[in-house]
Design a protein around this motif. Structure first.
Motif, short mmCIF file in Angstrom:
data_model
loop_
_atom_site.label_atom_id
_atom_site.label_comp_id
_atom_site.label_asym_id
_atom_site.label_seq_id
_atom_site.Cartn_x
_atom_site.Cartn_y
_atom_site.Cartn_z
N LYS A 172 0.84 -1.20 0.00
CA LYS A 172 0.00 0.00 0.00
C LYS A 172 0.88 1.25 0.00
O LYS A 172 2.11 1.18 0.07
N ILE A 173 0.19 2.40 -0.05
CA ILE A 173 0.84 3.71 0.04
C ILE A 173 0.24 4.43 1.24
O ILE A 173 -0.99 4.50 1.40
N PHE A 207 -18.45 2.88 4.40
CA PHE A 207 -17.17 3.47 4.02
C PHE A 207 -16.04 2.44 4.11
O PHE A 207 -14.88 2.80 4.33
N SER A 208 -16.37 1.20 3.94
CA SER A 208 -15.35 0.15 4.07
C SER A 208 -14.34 0.19 2.93
O SER A 208 -13.20 -0.24 3.10
N ARG A 209 -14.73 0.70 1.77
CA ARG A 209 -13.82 0.77 0.63
C ARG A 209 -13.03 2.08 0.58
O ARG A 209 -12.17 2.24 -0.29
N ALA A 244 -4.35 -0.06 -4.07
CA ALA A 244 -4.22 -0.02 -5.53
C ALA A 244 -5.50 0.45 -6.20
O ALA A 244 -5.48 1.14 -7.22
N ARG A 245 -6.66 0.08 -5.62
CA ARG A 245 -7.93 0.46 -6.26
C ARG A 245 -8.20 1.96 -6.16
O ARG A 245 -9.00 2.50 -6.93
N HIS A 246 -7.56 2.63 -5.22
CA HIS A 246 -7.77 4.07 -5.07
C HIS A 246 -7.01 4.89 -6.10
O HIS A 246 -7.31 6.08 -6.26
N ALA A 252 -7.12 8.06 -9.84
CA ALA A 252 -5.80 8.52 -9.40
C ALA A 252 -5.78 10.04 -9.27
O ALA A 252 -5.26 10.58 -8.27
N ALA A 253 -6.34 10.76 -10.26
CA ALA A 253 -6.32 12.22 -10.21
C ALA A 253 -7.14 12.74 -9.04
O ALA A 253 -6.72 13.67 -8.33
#
Length: 344
Positions: A172-173, A207-209, A244-246, A252-253
């Motif tokens: 993750k980041i 808000f789990s995602r 990664a999905r975010h 991404a933007a």
């Protein structure tokens, strides 16, 4: 919340005015927006179809950004998004990072049928141009994260007064924000807000995602080795776990723009909360003052209705009994006519 929109409202207004004008009008205008973003618009009477837009954005990190020009990934993202009605001018205008030549006359419908440009197409294109700053900043952020490799930590300076850190791991980041506040009132409001963010992600399934938020009074392990003055705070550290999905596709933007403006949003929330509290206090004070004025007026009116002589119950009976017990001797006429003899 328009202040935190990724689109530039001023840019939309100017371009809409240019495109809706019945006659060509010259424009040579420079405007500034939050985050040290600077625009320059140039249009002439002789070349009315083309509008030259230049933009200057702050470098997210002087260590990772090239000394001249934008990264290649930023130029590629810009060409990909605006190729239908914009062209990159090389070299850009002096003092700016990027210059685009806009020409909305070449727009066509999605089916490929060339027809005169409609108002709807023009509005969509202008709104797309207003997102230029978020496209540039998000592509810069992706380029910097790519330069970190599989792991590493980098300091970002989108706002000179409020830098933050991005830490990358294989899974993750982490976006880490050192929070600083000017007084105890701001700190109390912000602490409550951070606690709500932390509880919302762990307790609510809706808000789990969303990126998981954590708040700690001490620096997280990812910031070990950083300078002490970068880690000196009175509001602790807020961290978001970016998966990664975010950062996939168009997300991404938007994710990058939200992270870059998070600290400004916290200050905005504190300011609005203080204003709301003060307005409620003023309203309660007005209500209490009004009630006191009504009560005082009613008391005065009641006093006015009373007689000037206040009769005390039982006072007459007490007066009669008093004079019976302590009788005052009466003077007779003989006593009054008593004559004194002069002594020789």
């Amino acid at each position: 919340m328009a202040f935190f929109s990724s689109g530039s409202r001023a840019l939309v207004e100017i371009l809409t005015t240019l495109q809706s004008a019945e006659r060509p009008m010259p424009v040579d205008h420079t405007l500034f927006e939050f985050g040290s973003i600077r625009y320059h618009l140039l249009a002439s009477m002789t070349d009315s179809e083309n509008v030259y837009l230049s933009i200057s954005t702050p470098s997210l990190s002087y260590e990772a950004s090239p000394s001249s020009g934008l990264p290649e990934i930023t130029l590629q993202e810009t060409r990909k998004m605006y190729h239908k009605f914009a062209e990159i001018i090389e070299p850009p205008k002096e003092g700016y990072a990027l210059t685009l030549k806009l020409n909305f006359s070449g727009l066509i419908r999605p089916k490929g049928i060339s027809i005169p440009i409609t108002k709807t197409n023009r509005i969509k294109a202008i709104n797309k141009i207003s997102l230029l700053q978020s496209v540039i900043l998000s592509s810069q952020l992706k380029d910097m994260l790519g330069s970190l490799g599989s792991s590493g930590t980098m300091k970002l300076v989108y706002n000179q007064r409020d830098p933050f850190f991005v830490s990358k791991t294989p899974a993750k980041i982490n976006a880490i924000f050192p929070m600083r506040f000017r007084d105890d009132t701001d700190l109390a409001i912000a602490s409550s807000f951070f606690q709500e963010l932390e509880d919302l992600g762990s307790e609510s399934s809706s808000f789990s995602r969303a990126p998981r938020c954590s708040w700690s009074p001490i620096p997280p392990p990812e910031l070990r080795g950083e300078y002490v003055h970068h880690l000196t705070t009175n509001g602790g550290f807020v961290s978001f776990d970016i998966l990664a999905r975010h950062v996939k596709g168009r997300r991404a933007a938007r994710t990058a723009w939200i992270l870059l403006n998070f600290q400004s949003y916290v200050k905005y929330h504190i300011k609005c909360t203080r204003g709301h509290i003060q307005s409620r206090m003023r309203k309660r004070l007005e209500i209490m003052t009004e009630k006191l004025q009504k009560g005082f007026k009613a008391f005065i009116d009641k006093i006015k209705r009373l007689r000037l002589r206040i009769r005390v119950k039982g006072l007459d009976r007490f007066r009669r009994q008093y004079f019976q017990c302590f009788a005052v001797p009466k003077l007779t006429m003989a006593q009054k006519e008593h004559k004194y003899q002069k002594l020789e």
